[in-house]
Design an enzyme around this catalytic site. Structure first.
Site, PDB file in Angstrom:
ATOM      1  N   GLY A 185       0.818  -1.223   0.000  1.00  0.00           N
ATOM      2  CA  GLY A 185       0.000   0.000   0.000  1.00  0.00           C
ATOM      3  C   GLY A 185       0.844   1.262   0.000  1.00  0.00           C
ATOM      4  N   GLY A 186       0.530   2.146   0.958  1.00  0.00           N
ATOM      5  CA  GLY A 186       1.276   3.399   1.054  1.00  0.00           C
ATOM      6  C   GLY A 186       2.758   3.181   1.274  1.00  0.00           C
ATOM      7  N   GLY A 431      17.643   8.056 -34.589  1.00  0.00           N
ATOM      8  CA  GLY A 431      17.108   8.761 -33.424  1.00  0.00           C
ATOM      9  C   GLY A 431      17.957   8.524 -32.192  1.00  0.00           C
ATOM     10  CB  ALA A 432      19.826   5.595 -31.013  1.00  0.00           C
TER      11      ALA A 432
END
Ligand code: HXC
Length: 545
Positions: A185-186, A431-432
């Site tokens: 949880g938290g 793009g790399a």
């Protein structure tokens, strides 16, 4: 008489002889509260954990902090009324690591499973505020079942209080979370908001809800470790950035991690004495490598497509023993590591041709983007070593959002204003090329080794496109070797890039450390006179999360 006897032993004062005054009663209450706080969840639970080989919450703090440096805060905080846990199941305070101050909290699993009540949250929030006010890192030792069920919305509000503070403190002081038990949880979202999650393999685990709830809701049988142990989070999900076996080694690794980081964003990262790189000799402690290192001239394999371990290059350039990989097991096709260059901490981003040819995929993009952003937050120069054939194509990557995730890396590099130093050691395609700290992304210095290939794509794919037929051209099955050789001469080299200024220079591989040392020394003052490119007025950018 019993009260007076207790006071005589208490840390709140020693009374010589009987003390009939009302102060005695107060002191007695304090002593009782201190004893209750020290007892945590009681001797039985403590003994059970000790028998299982687990450290107590105070032993953990003693291992993390310099000897005798811990000062506790709110030891006696108690908001649950009569019978409620004194100290709220969490130990908070301040200490030092390597002589530098840190704020700490450590959750005590023996007290209602380390679960978080409103009071427990108040203690953590207070030490968070104290760490920000002092400009010092915050380290949380997390061991908690999450929001305390009996506390209802008070616990939920408590966690939310912590979440909001973690966000406010992000980029102000380093925040580290060390997961040393089963956390839910938290207790997993609070770490997720911090800069680095460190986990003890075997002892630590993180999940939104534990195996019991998974069984009930999903009808799935799974152990806590299979659901959220280090094998999951340090290799597949990327939630955990650093993992070690055993509580002691895990806490020591946290000390080491802190040694690279400034106490807050305004401070320079801590400099140590420079140490020439050293490489392992057979069974030896490591031979010192000179700043001009001829071995680097022949470190690459003769075939441009052969894999090799980028660490061999990094360890010949960075200070001896300083390479400290983060997210080591997750997306290993890119390396993100802290290191030192001439004694100064830096962040290293490097493609790793030993895994998937060093290709950038969705996970590698997110891993590197997060690292770049962290380094930029805390003033760590970024040194990028490029050998990348491109972004990984294919249906799985496209459906997995490689476009969105790749954009994060572009965004992170583009926004980073720390010194950015880059060396293309072999391939930088498409793009790399753009994304790996290129000049137009704001690279301060951009170099290539003579053997580097900077191009839109590799020869085989390019020849297929240029011959016409686009994607249908089958140059993979029927390669045109003559055309590929021509392409290599025309495009697959660093010449065009250095001619148009996208590269500042082609440097001999052997000179890499010497050149980078000089650049780093010069760039340490980067930005003091203002940045070359203006930042447009805005509230904040919209990073492609
Ligand atoms: C109150 C809790 C508790 C909780 C554990 N305990 N979790 N008490 N509130 N959330 C208590 C148990 O009752 C038990 O008390 C002791 O802690 C140890 O727990 P065990 O279950 O015996 O230990 P173990 O088998 O090691 O299992 C640990 C665990 C499990 C995996 C963490 O306790 C568990 O699944 N707890 C619930 C986790 C959960 O679903 N939390 C989500 C809360 S919601 P005794 O008296 O026997 O010692 C939340 C939302 C926040 O946190 C907001 C998020 C955005």
């Amino acid at each position: 008489a019993a009260a007076v006897a207790a006071v005589a032993r208490s840390p709140f004062g020693t009374i010589v002889g009987p003390d009939p005054s009302p102060v005695a009663a107060v002191r007695s209450s304090l002593a009782a509260a201190a004893a209750a706080a020290a007892a945590g969840g009681g001797p039985e639970r403590a003994a059970k954990r000790a028998a299982a080989g687990r450290l107590s919450v105070r032993q953990r703090l003693a291992t993390l902090l310099d000897a005798g440096s811990f000062t506790e805060t709110d030891a006696l905080l108690s908001t649950s009324g009569e019978g409620g846990p004194v100290g709220e199941g969490v130990v908070t305070g301040y200490g030092t690591v390597g002589g530098r101050a840190v704020g700490v909290y450590a959750q005590d699993f023996t007290v209602l499973g380390g679960s978080l009540s409103g009071g427990h949250a108040a203690k953590i929030a207070k030490v968070m505020d104290g760490a920000v006010a002092a400009g010092i890192p915050l380290v949380g030792l997390v061991d908690s079942g999450g929001a305390r069920i009996q506390d209802g919305v008070g616990a939920l509000a408590g966690y939310t209080r912590i979440f909001r503070r973690a966000v406010a403190a992000s980029g102000v002081v380093p925040q580290l979370s060390v997961v040393l038990g089963a956390c839910a949880g938290g207790a997993v979202y609070a770490p997720a908001l911090t800069d680095w999650v460190v986990m003890e393999a075997g002892g630590g685990s993180m999940f939104l809800t534990g195996p019991g709830v998974v069984r009930a809701v999903c009808r799935e049988e799974v152990t806590g470790q299979d659901l959220g142990g280090a094998a999951v989070h340090a290799r597949v999900s990327g939630v955990v950035g650093l993992v070690r076996a055993g509580e002691v080694d895990t806490l020591r690794a946290v000390r080491q991690l802190l040694s690279y980081l400034p106490s807050n964003w305004r401070e320079a990262p801590p400099r140590v004495a420079a140490a020439a790189p050293a490489v392992d000799t057979d069974g030896g402690a490591g031979a010192s490598v000179p700043d001009e290192d001829p071995a680097l001239d022949t470190v690459l394999p003769s075939s441009a497509d052969a894999p090799y371990d980028m660490v061999n290059i990094l360890s010949r350039v960075m200070d001896a023993g300083s390479l400290f990989p983060m997210h080591h097991g997750w997306a290993p096709n890119v390396i993100t590591a802290f290191a030192r260059l001439g004694g100064r901490p830096v962040g290293v981003v490097a493609n790793q041709p030993a895994h998937l040819a060093g290709v950038l995929d969705a996970d590698a993009s997110v891993k590197a983007a997060r690292f770049v952003r962290f380094c930029d937050s805390f003033g760590l120069p970024i040194v990028t070593f490029t050998d990348v054939p491109g972004f990984l194509p294919g249906t799985a990557q496209e459906a997995g959002g490689v476009i969105r995730h790749g954009a994060k890396l572009l965004y992170a590099y583009a926004e980073a204003t720390v010194p950015k130093l880059g060396v293309i050691v072999r391939k930088a395609f498409g793009g790399a090329y753009c994304v790996m700290s290129s000049k137009e992304l704001g690279g301060d210095v951009n170099y290539a080794w003579p053997s580097a290939a900077v191009a839109v794509m590799g020869a085989r794919g390019a020849v297929g496109v240029l011959k016409g037929g686009g994607a249908n051209a089958n140059t993979w099955e029927h390669p045109d070797l003559e055309a590929e050789a021509e392409y290599a001469v025309s495009y697959e080299n660093p010449l065009a890039a250095v001619r148009c200024g996208e590269l500042d220079a082609v440097i001999p591989a052997r000179s890499t450390r010497r050149v980078l040392l000089a650049d780093l020394e010069r760039l340490v003052g980067k930005g003091r006179a203002g940045h070359v490119r203006a930042v447009l007025p805005k509230k904040h950018g919209c990073i492609p999360l």
